[in-house]
Design an enzyme around this catalytic site. Structure first.
Site, short mmCIF file in Angstrom:
data_model
loop_
_atom_site.label_atom_id
_atom_site.label_comp_id
_atom_site.label_asym_id
_atom_site.label_seq_id
_atom_site.Cartn_x
_atom_site.Cartn_y
_atom_site.Cartn_z
N ARG A 101 -45.27 -40.37 52.92
CA ARG A 101 -46.05 -41.39 52.23
C ARG A 101 -47.26 -41.77 53.09
NH1 ARG A 101 -44.28 -43.10 47.16
NH2 ARG A 101 -42.08 -43.54 47.18
N PRO A 128 -50.75 -44.33 40.87
CA PRO A 128 -50.35 -45.43 40.01
C PRO A 128 -49.42 -46.42 40.72
CG PRO A 128 -49.58 -43.30 39.15
CD PRO A 128 -50.10 -43.09 40.52
N GLU A 129 -49.74 -47.70 40.62
CA GLU A 129 -48.84 -48.74 41.07
C GLU A 129 -48.43 -49.49 39.80
OE1 GLU A 129 -49.07 -49.96 44.78
OE2 GLU A 129 -50.24 -48.20 45.31
N LYS A 173 -42.95 -49.18 37.56
CA LYS A 173 -43.80 -48.00 37.48
C LYS A 173 -43.38 -47.05 36.36
CE LYS A 173 -43.99 -47.04 42.09
NZ LYS A 173 -44.62 -46.37 43.24
#
Ligand code: ZN
Length: 264
Positions: free
Chosen positions: A254, A2-3, A50
Site C-alpha cells: 500500500r 476510490p475511497e 467502498k
C-alpha cells in the site's frame, strides 16, 4: 483511487438514472453468482463504505467492490464509453442510459434476502464511516464500534494498515489513511499496540469527518490547502517543513505518504 466518499458520489450519480428503471440488458463477463433478468426493475442503488450495490426486483443484489482500480460511469445512449470496452466488468442498460463499471475486481450477485447473513459478502464489514449518523452521540457510537473492532486484530499490525482494514471501519483508502495519520501526528508504521485508545478514537473520528466533508462537489481536501501529505512526495511538510516521504510497504504494498519528522 476510490475511497468511501468516491463510491457514495458514484451511487448519487447512478441513482437518478437507475432507480425505478427497467433493466433492458445486463452484461457482466466475469460475474460470480446468478444474473438479474431483463425486464426486472432496479429497486435501489446503495453505497456501503467502498462497496456499491444495486438491488433488483427479482431478489438479487449486484455487489461491486472497486479496490484500487474500479469506477462506475453513467453514459447516455449513443455516447462513447469513457474507457476501453475490454475493461468493462458490468453494464446495466436502461431506457436512454447505460451504467457501466470498469476494472472493478469484484462483481458478484447474492440474494438480497441474505443481507446480514453469512452469505452476505459484506457482513464482516465494520461501520460505514461515510454515513451521516444524525447526531454527535451517534457519530461517537460508530467510532467506538470501530475502535472496539481493532481489539480483534494482531497488535503488531501497523496502524496505517489497521485504518485500511474494512473489518474495522469502512471507507478509508490510502489517501485518508495517510492524511489522517499526519493530522493526528501518528507514525503510520507504528504497531497497533503502541497506539492508545484515545489516539485510535481520534484517528477514526477524523477519518469519518473528512470522508463526509468531501461528499460535496469540488476537489478532495483534508486541510485548507488541499491534501495534507498524499501525493506530496518531497514537498515540505505543512507543519514542520521536512520533506514528505512516500513508501510502499506491507503485504499489499500500500502507498503511504508521511512526514518522518513530526509523525512520531
Ligand atoms: Zn512534519
Amino acid at each position: 483511487m476510490p475511497e468511501g466518499d468516491t463510491i457514495h458520489r458514484a451511487a448519487a450519480r447512478l441513482r437518478p438514472v437507475l432507480g425505478g428503471a427497467t433493466l433492458l440488458r445486463f452484461e457482466a463477463p466475469r460475474l460470480a453468482g446468478p444474473r438479474p433478468r431483463v425486464g426486472e426493475r432496479i429497486d435501489s442503488v446503495v453505497a456501503i463504505g467502498k462497496h456499491l450495490q444495486v438491488n433488483f426486483s427479482g431478489g438479487l443484489t449486484l455487489e461491486t467492490h472497486m479496490r484500487m482500480t474500479g469506477s462506475w460511469h453513467v453514459v447516455a445512449q449513443g455516447q462513447r464509453w469513457p474507457k476501453a470496452p475490454h475493461l468493462m466488468r458490468c453494464a446495466l442498460v436502461v431506457e436512454g442510459y447505460q451504467a457501466v463499471c470498469f476494472s472493478a475486481p469484484v462483481i458478484r450477485t447474492f440474494p438480497t434476502a441474505a443481507r446480514g447473513t453469512a452469505s452476505d459478502p459484506i457482513v464482516h464489514l465494520g461501520p460505514d464511516l461515510v454515513l451521516d449518523n444524525g447526531s454527535a452521540e451517534a457519530d461517537a457510537a460508530v467510532v467506538a464500534v470501530c475502535v472496539s473492532r481493532m481489539r480483534g486484530l494482531d497488535p503488531g499490525t501497523p496502524i496505517g494498515e489497521v485504518l485500511l482494514d474494512q473489518r474495522v471501519g469502512n471507507g478509508i483508502g490510502n489517501v485518508y489513511k495517510s492524511d489522517v495519520c499526519w493530522i493526528e501526528g501518528v507514525d503510520p508504521f507504528a504497531p497497533l499496540s503502541q497506539i492508545d485508545e484515545a489516539t485510535r478514537t481520534r484517528l477514526i473520528a477524523t477519518a469519518s469527518r473528512l470522508l463526509r466533508v468531501n461528499l460535496g462537489p469540488g476537489r478532495r481536501r483534508t486541510v485548507a490547502e488541499g491534501l495534507a501529505v498524499y501525493g506530496r512526495r518531497n514537498a515540505p511538510c505543512r507543519r514542520c517543513g521536512a520533506p514528505i516521504r512516500k513508501d510502499t510497504r506491507g503485504e499489499l504494498a500500500r502507498i503511504t505518504y508521511w512526514c518522518a519528522n513530526c509523525q512520531t
